[in-house]
Structure formats: structure tokens, C-alpha cells
Design a protein around this motif. Structure first.
Motif, PDB file in Angstrom:
ATOM      1  N   THR A 176      40.564   0.403 -67.173  1.00  0.00           N
ATOM      2  CA  THR A 176      39.404   1.113 -66.629  1.00  0.00           C
ATOM      3  C   THR A 176      38.807   1.998 -67.706  1.00  0.00           C
ATOM      4  OG1 THR A 176      40.925   2.768 -65.802  1.00  0.00           O
ATOM      5  CG2 THR A 176      40.066   1.178 -64.204  1.00  0.00           C
TER       6      THR A 176
ATOM      7  N   ALA B 211      38.949  -6.114 -60.989  1.00  0.00           N
ATOM      8  CA  ALA B 211      39.012  -4.694 -60.639  1.00  0.00           C
ATOM      9  C   ALA B 211      40.448  -4.172 -60.766  1.00  0.00           C
ATOM     10  CB  ALA B 211      38.484  -4.469 -59.228  1.00  0.00           C
TER      11      ALA B 211
ATOM     12  N   LEU C  98      33.217  -3.923 -55.996  1.00  0.00           N
ATOM     13  CA  LEU C  98      33.860  -4.475 -54.807  1.00  0.00           C
ATOM     14  C   LEU C  98      33.097  -4.087 -53.541  1.00  0.00           C
ATOM     15  CD1 LEU C  98      37.642  -3.852 -55.569  1.00  0.00           C
ATOM     16  CD2 LEU C  98      36.383  -5.997 -55.724  1.00  0.00           C
ATOM     17  N   GLN C  99      32.612  -2.844 -53.513  1.00  0.00           N
ATOM     18  CA  GLN C  99      31.957  -2.361 -52.296  1.00  0.00           C
ATOM     19  C   GLN C  99      30.552  -2.923 -52.101  1.00  0.00           C
ATOM     20  OE1 GLN C  99      33.416  -0.838 -49.896  1.00  0.00           O
ATOM     21  NE2 GLN C  99      35.334  -0.507 -50.973  1.00  0.00           N
TER      22      GLN C  99
ATOM     23  N   LYS D 163      30.934   3.166 -45.196  1.00  0.00           N
ATOM     24  CA  LYS D 163      31.772   3.715 -46.264  1.00  0.00           C
ATOM     25  C   LYS D 163      31.363   3.100 -47.614  1.00  0.00           C
ATOM     26  CE  LYS D 163      36.467   4.269 -47.835  1.00  0.00           C
ATOM     27  NZ  LYS D 163      36.943   3.022 -48.435  1.00  0.00           N
ATOM     28  N   ALA D 164      31.127   1.795 -47.578  1.00  0.00           N
ATOM     29  CA  ALA D 164      30.733   1.112 -48.808  1.00  0.00           C
ATOM     30  C   ALA D 164      29.448   1.724 -49.362  1.00  0.00           C
ATOM     31  CB  ALA D 164      30.554  -0.373 -48.546  1.00  0.00           C
TER      32      ALA D 164
ATOM     33  N   THR E  98      34.995   4.479 -61.383  1.00  0.00           N
ATOM     34  CA  THR E  98      34.657   3.968 -60.055  1.00  0.00           C
ATOM     35  C   THR E  98      33.870   2.671 -60.088  1.00  0.00           C
ATOM     36  OG1 THR E  98      32.694   5.313 -60.108  1.00  0.00           O
ATOM     37  CG2 THR E  98      34.605   6.228 -58.954  1.00  0.00           C
TER      38      THR E  98
ATOM     39  N   LEU F  59      38.134  -8.996 -57.397  1.00  0.00           N
ATOM     40  CA  LEU F  59      39.315  -8.183 -57.136  1.00  0.00           C
ATOM     41  C   LEU F  59      40.284  -8.269 -58.314  1.00  0.00           C
ATOM     42  CD1 LEU F  59      40.629  -6.444 -54.926  1.00  0.00           C
ATOM     43  CD2 LEU F  59      41.853  -8.483 -54.162  1.00  0.00           C
TER      44      LEU F  59
ATOM     45  N   GLY G 241      34.589  -0.430 -60.865  1.00  0.00           N
ATOM     46  CA  GLY G 241      35.266  -1.543 -60.203  1.00  0.00           C
ATOM     47  C   GLY G 241      35.132  -1.424 -58.695  1.00  0.00           C
ATOM     48  N   GLU G 242      35.282  -0.198 -58.216  1.00  0.00           N
ATOM     49  CA  GLU G 242      35.167   0.071 -56.784  1.00  0.00           C
ATOM     50  C   GLU G 242      33.743  -0.236 -56.292  1.00  0.00           C
ATOM     51  OE1 GLU G 242      36.823   0.908 -53.238  1.00  0.00           O
ATOM     52  OE2 GLU G 242      37.787   0.420 -55.128  1.00  0.00           O
ATOM     53  N   CYS G 243      32.756   0.199 -57.064  1.00  0.00           N
ATOM     54  CA  CYS G 243      31.355  -0.073 -56.693  1.00  0.00           C
ATOM     55  C   CYS G 243      31.089  -1.576 -56.624  1.00  0.00           C
ATOM     56  CB  CYS G 243      30.387   0.522 -57.715  1.00  0.00           C
ATOM     57  SG  CYS G 243      30.144   2.277 -57.513  1.00  0.00           S
TER      58      CYS G 243
ATOM     59  N   VAL H 165      30.304   4.930 -51.086  1.00  0.00           N
ATOM     60  CA  VAL H 165      30.982   4.718 -52.380  1.00  0.00           C
ATOM     61  C   VAL H 165      29.964   4.344 -53.455  1.00  0.00           C
ATOM     62  CG1 VAL H 165      32.601   3.251 -53.662  1.00  0.00           C
ATOM     63  CG2 VAL H 165      33.185   4.024 -51.354  1.00  0.00           C
TER      64      VAL H 165
END
Ligand code: ATP
Ligand code: MG
Length: 659
Positions: free
Chosen positions: A128, A123, A140-141, A254-255, A134, A120, A136-138, A258
Motif C-alpha cells: 500500500t 487490494a 473495491l467500494q 457506506k460505499a 484507502t 480484491l 484499494g478500499e475506494c 468511503v
């Protein structure tokens, strides 16, 4: 910026190297306890971060907190997982060297939470990359997905990771995360078909049943109540009070989207097929032959797996033998059919897990290659484990910890030695326990336990366990870390059974039960070697990087806040080798600081360095400490740092500053 440089926090010392009595375990634990009482859950041993699970939400992980730690020197602010994350990141950027963060500790100690906080932090705080906004989001997910399939409620932890995980995060030349890669180790597949009292199967089964909509369940021919499934009722614990399966189902779905995962249907079919397989029952015929009594379940399983129903029936009730070049089909008896069914369920689930990891990896693949990229690896791996009955799985887990301890000692010593060298200070030899002898006992070619295990499995015979134990006794009889009933004497013998062997691990003694081992040995022969090889590979990966460590401690077995069970903590301090770590780190000097930082802080104490010193930094520090009356044996000046031998010298200086 915070005022305390390093020495003392509100309570205790924030770095164990500053304990006067650094050889005393009691002092060590007292320092932990006092800090824990003040919600100061982090403490250093030099560059190692020790973390005690607070079992409550502390307000120390916000974005504001992240900003506080950004770019600030490790020791100039109170210990924190963000400080370690930031420091590692900056080391990667400035030294252009790959880093890794090794997180260890027993089940429930907070390893996975720590790894999530590190991710986190990156991220949120790293720049970025335009092409990869995306990523960082991937990264985390990937967590909720892996947790759904690889975590379960156990007695020790409601969200226990039942696999080991190594994750690489790749950064481009600007320091933006651009890719990632996950490697999984040894999923506890037994859980798919069996759970101990009070434990559950992997989360995903319950999430699907609770969260999937009516149409979906209908399509998969599933009923909502987990009690209907044999594989979900073994532990008598279908519901969790602490989490909502229904909500988590949404989070996972949702993950997956993503991450860009498009094969939900396939995965869900497989998950459902495992449940139907578990409900597939057998009957015994007059001649001892086995047949399937629940054709519906069998056909559902076959349909969902996309295989032919009669082929599946055949596979569950018969085995194929090759004798003298000829293939023969022979029927399985009842028990054999049950284990064939369970073996299939475990294998299907295990492969799906690995496949899922591969899919996640595809979504994390670096799409835009950039020059000068570097890596931070995160290792979240199960801690040393001692159960009432220890079997092959505990053997692998403890072997893994043994390897990591060895790596830890090697690397800590190496970095200490290197620092002394770069600073031009004579190296002082450190006394420590080298656990190489135990690693060799397990993995050495021809005479290590794994090697003997492999040989033994090549020989057919029902008495695999007895002969294996004898073979071990013959080969390893004189080894100081290996004990059996026969080899033991007096007191030890009474507490050992004839079916066990005991290893004296660096962290303590563990009896491994042959009756339990045996069930696995031949099935998992390849697994043992594979596991050994993957550990060797992991070690190589880690050796090529600059390591940092997070050592997690669980304060009580009740999963409750404010409770600090000293006996429990003492065990972990031992298992984690923290006293050894402290000894190595304290062997020479308790405290070291770069000249600038030292001068900056203490220059008010000497008229010649106040308000500013204009000469060489080393001369400034020398002038300052002479003025303070430091004795020759109390300190040394290196090329860029001052080394102070005893904490009391530093504390006296700190006190002078406050006076
Ligand atoms: P396992 O080996 O079983 O996977 P673990 O070491 O990964 O265990 P975690 O799952 O990280 O343990 O932590 C267990 C629980 O402890 C978490 O679900 C959370 O409730 C609590 N916890 C851990 N770390 C923290 C923290 N820093 N702040 C608040 N709660 C925490
Ligand atoms: Mg975990």
C-alpha cells in the motif's frame, strides 16, 4: 508448492493445449465437464483462463489461497483467477508494460464476480502507498455503487450488469495501487421505464424504498411499497429471494461515504423524481390535445429535479419545432406525451449514471504522481446476445463482441508470433477465421450498416424502416454475412420475416428486427456513432497493452450448482471462439516451458542432469531430452524455452517421473 507441474490435474487436463484431440469440441467439453464435477472450475488454454460459474461458494478465494498464488509461476500450480491476476501484475512489474484483462462471457457466466476477485487480489496482496492507504478500499467500494445503479435482476442473472465497464488501476513504481479510472458503455436505459416479465428495474430503486429510513422517504414523498410505482411493476417482480434490498442499501450508502461522495441528496432526489415521473399520467382532451392528470406527481418531479413545474408540464405535452427560421409550439398527442415522459426518465437516469461514474473517478484520481507508474485495465463487458427480438441494443452488444473477438485473434496471433520470433523458432502459419469481414460490414465508412443507418436518419419520413432495409439490401446484397428475406433462399427464407435483417456473426446468426430497430434508429442515431467511436477508442487502449483473457461460461440456465448443461456450454464454447483460440495456440506446439523450469522438474530422469546441471541451460535440456529419446520432430529448443509439439511426449515424461 504443488507437485503437478502442469500436465494433469486430479481429472482431465488443466490446460486444453494438452488435449491430444484438440480439434474435437466434444473432447473439449468433456474435459470441462469432468473438471466442473470436481469443483475445478478453472482451466487454461495457454495463457487464457476459462472459468465455469459454480453457482455456489467454493473455498478457494481466501487470503491463504491468495498467498499460495503470490509470485508462483503460472503453470506450476492449478489454474486460478488469482494465478492470472498475479501473473499479470508481475508482468507489469518486470516488463514495465501496461496490462489489461479482458473478461467475457454471456449474462450470468461470472464476469463481474471474476473482476471483483481480481480487484480484491490486488487490494489485499499489493503493497500500500502511504499517501493513499484507502485507494484499494475506494476501488473495491466503487463496485456496490455501480451495481446498485447499473445492475438489475433479469431472467438470466439476479445481478446482471446492464452496462459495460472498463476500469484502469494505476500502480506506482513500488507496485502499490495509487489510482483508478472507470469508463462505462451503453447503459440499458430502456429498463428505467420498462421491464420484461420476471425482471426488475435497476436495484437502487428497490433499495431506496426498502432501506431508506422513514424521514428520508417522507422527504422524497415516497411510499415503501414498490407496487405503487409504474416504473417498478412492469416485470411483476418487486422482490428478490436471493438478495436483501434493505441490506444492500446500507452497503451502498457506506460505499458512497468511503468513496467520499457528498452529494447523496442530489442523487436520491433524482432517483425519486424518476419514480414520480413514472406516475405522471396524461388525459386526452376533446381536440386530441394532451394534458396532465396527476399534477401532484408532476410538481413533485419538478421540485426534486429543481426545475419549474410549468416548464416541465410544457415539455411533456408540447414540442418545439423550427420551421423557416421560426419557432413553433405544437401539442403532443397522448402517445407522444407518454414517450416524451419516458424519454425524459431514461435520459435523466442515464445522465445521473454517467455523472456518478465521473464522481467515482474523481475519488480514484491519482493524487500523488509518481514516476514509472503502470496500469492494469479490466474489461467486464456484456457477452454476445441473442434474444427472441433483437433490436438496436443487441446490435451494439454483438458488434462490440465482434470487435473484441477481432482484437483477441489479432493479439493472440501477435503474441504467438512474437514468442516464436524471440525464441528464434520459425513461424508456422495458422488457419483461422478472421472476423474482420463482419466488423467491416458493420462499421465501414460509407457502406457499413452504421453509416447507412446514419444517412437514412437524415431523411425525414415515416417509412424509415422499409427504406432502411431496402438501402441495406442495395448496398450489402452480395455480402456473405448479410441476409434478408428477399436475399435469402429456400429454407432460410421461411424462417425470416420481411422486417428483419440477419447478420452471420462469428458466434452465430442473429436476426435484427426493423420494427424494433426503427424505434431506436433516429433517436439513437448519434448513439450508434458514439458507440462505434467509443469502441474504436477502447480498441486503441487495449491494443497498447499486454492482454490476458478470462472466458466465463455459464453451466446452466437455472442458476444452480452441480448442473452442467452440455448443449448450453457448447453454444458458449462457440460464441467465445474457444476452439479457434485453441487451434491458434496449438498450431505449433502444445507445450512450452522455460529451460530452468523444465530441467528442475525432469532432471531426476537423467544421470547427467541429476542432481544438478552445471553447464548452459540449453545444453542441459538437450542432454535430458536426448536421454529420454525425444525425436527431432517432437520438440524444438528456442533461446530460453523448450517447445514440445505433442502432449503425449510430455505425458510420457511425466509418467516416467511418477514411475
Ligand atoms: P451479466 O452479464 O448479466 O452482468 P456476469 O457474467 O457479470 O453477468 P455475475 O454477476 O458475475 O455474471 O455472476 C452471476 C452469479 O453467479 C453471481 O451473482 C454469483 O451468484 C454466481 N457466481 C459467479 N461467479 C461465481 C464464483 N466464482 N463463485 C461462486 N458464485 C459465482
Ligand atoms: Mg456482470
Amino acid at each position: 508448492m504443488e507437485s503437478a507441474l502442469t500436465a494433469r490435474d486430479r481429472v482431465g487436463v488443466q490446460d486444453f493445449v494438452l488435449l491430444e484431440n484438440y480439434n474435437s469440441e466434444a473432447t473439449f467439453i468433456e474435459n470441462l465437464r469432468r473438471r466442473f464435477g470436481e469443483n475445478l472450475i478453472y482451466t487454461y488454454i495457454g495463457s487464457v483462463l476459462v472459468s465455469v460459474n459454480p453457482y455456489k461458494d467454493l473455498e478457494i478465494y481466501s487470503k491463504t489461497q491468495m498467498e499460495r498464488y503470490r509470485g508462483v509461476s503460472f503453470y506450476e500450480i492449478s489454474p486460478h483467477i488469482y494465478a492470472l491476476s498475479d501473473n499479470t501484475y508481475r508482468a507489469m512489474r518486470t516488463e514495465r508494460k501496461d496490462q489489461c484483462i479482458l473478461i467475457s462471457g454471456e449474462s450470468g457466466a461470472g464476469k463481474t464476480e471474476a473482476s471483483k476477485k481480481i480487484l480484491l487480489y490486488y487490494a489485499v496482496t499489493c503493497p500500500t502507498n502511504d499517501h493513499m492507504a484507502t485507494l484499494g478500499e475506494c476501488l473495491l467500494q466503487s463496485n456496490p455503487v455501480l451495481e446498485a445503479f447499473g445492475n438489475a435482476k433479469t431472467l438470466k442473472n439476479d445481478n446482471s450488469s446492464r452496462f459495460g465497464k472498463y476500469m484502469d488501476v494505476q500502480f506506482d513504481f513500488r507496485g502499490a495501487p495509487v489510482g483508478g479510472h472507470i469508463q462505462n458503455f451503453l447503459l440499458e436505459k430502456t429498463r428505467v421505464v420498462h421491464q420484461n416479465q420476471g425482471e426488475r428495474n435497476f436495484h437502487v430503486f428497490y433499495q431506496l424504498l426498502d432501506g431508506g429510513d422513514d424521514d428520508l422517504l417522507k422527504a422524497l414523498d415516497l411510499q415503501r411499497n414498490p407496487q405503487n410505482y409504474n416504473y417498478l411493476v412492469k416485470g411483476n417482480c418487486p422482490r428478490l429471494s436471493s438478495v436483501s434490498d434493505k441490506n444492500n442499501w446500507k452497503v451502498v450508502m457506506k460505499a458512497l461515504s468511503v468513496i467520499g461522495f457528498t452529494e447523496e441528496e442530489r442523487v436520491l432526489n433524482i432517483i425519486a423524481s424518476v419514480l414520480h415521473l413514472g406516475n405522471t399520467q396524461f388525459g386526452e382532451g376533446e381536440e386530441g390535445e394532451t394534458y396532465i392528470t396527476s399534477e401532484t406527481q408532476l410538481n413533485l418531479t419538478a421540485k426534486l429535479l429543481g426545475v419549474d413545474g410549468s416548464a416541465l408540464r410544457e415539455a411533456l405535452t408540447h414540442k418545439k419545432l423550427t420551421a423557416k427560421g421560426e419557432e413553433m409550439i405544437s401539442p403532443l398527442n397522448f402517445e407522444q406525451a407518454v414517450s416524451a415522459r419516458d424519454a425524459l426518465a431514461k435520459s435523466v437516469y442515464g445522465r445521473t449514471f454517467t455523472w456518478l461514474v465521473q464522481k467515482i473517478n474523481q475519488s480514484l484520481t491519482v493524487k500523488v504522481h509518481s514516476k514509472g507508474s503502470s496500469v492494469i485495465g479490466l474489461l467486464d463487458i456484456y457477452g454476445f446476445e441473442v434474444l427472441q427480438h433483437n433490436s438496436f441494443e443487441q446490435f451494439c452488444i454483438n458488434y462490440c463482441n465482434e470487435k473484441l473477438q477481432q482484437l483477441f485473434i489479432e493479439l493472440t496471433l501477435r503474441s504467438e508470433q512474437e514468442e516464436y520470433e524471440t525464441e528464434g523458432i520459425a513461424w508456422e502459419t495458422v488457419q483461422y477465421f478472421d472476423n474482420k469481414i463482419i466488423c467491416d460490414l458493420i462499421e465501414e465508412k460509407h457502406k457499413g450498416i452504421i453509416s447507412i443507418l446514419n444517412e437514412e436518419c437524415l431523411r425525414p419520413g415515416e417509412t424509415c424502416d422499409v427504406s432502411f432495409l431496402e438501402k441495406l439490401e442495395d448496398t450489402l446484397g452480395g455480402h456473405p454475412h448479410f441476409v434478408t428475406h428477399k436475399l435469402a433462399n429456400g429454407k432460410t427464407r421461411r424462417i425470416m420475416s420481411r422486417e428483419e435483417f440477419r447478420l452471420l456473426h462469428y458466434a452465430g446468426e442473429v436476426n435484427y428486427n426493423m420494427t424494433f430497430m426503427n424505434a431506436f434508429i433516429c433517436l439513437k442515431r448519434i448513439a450508434a456513432t458514439q458507440f462505434k467511436n467509443s469502441l474504436m477508442k477502447l480498441k486503441e487502449i487495449l491494443m497498447s497493452k499486454e492482454p490476458s483473457y478470462v472466458r466465463c461460461i455459464k453451466p446452466n440456465d437455472a442458476k444452480q450448482p452441480e448442473r452442467f448443461d452440455e448443449v448450453l456450454v457448447r453454444h458458449q464454447v462457440k460464441y467465445l471462439g474457444l476452439m479457434e483460440n485453441l487451434r491458434v495456440r496449438r498450431a505449433g506446439f502444445a507445450y512450452r516451458r522455460r529451460f530452468e523450469a523444465f530441467l528442475q522438474r525432469y532432471k531426476p530422469l537423467c544421470p547427467e542432469t541429476w542432481p544438478n546441471w552445471h553447464g548452459r541451460l540449453a545444453d542441459g535440456v538437450s542432454t535430458l531430452v536426448n536421454h529420454l529419446g525425444y525425436k527431432e520432430e517432437e520438440y524444438k529448443l528456442g533461446r530460453s524455452k523448450i517447445f514440445i509439439r505433442f502432449p503425449k511426449t510430455l505425458f510420457a515424461t511425466e509418467d516416467a517421473l511418477e514411475a
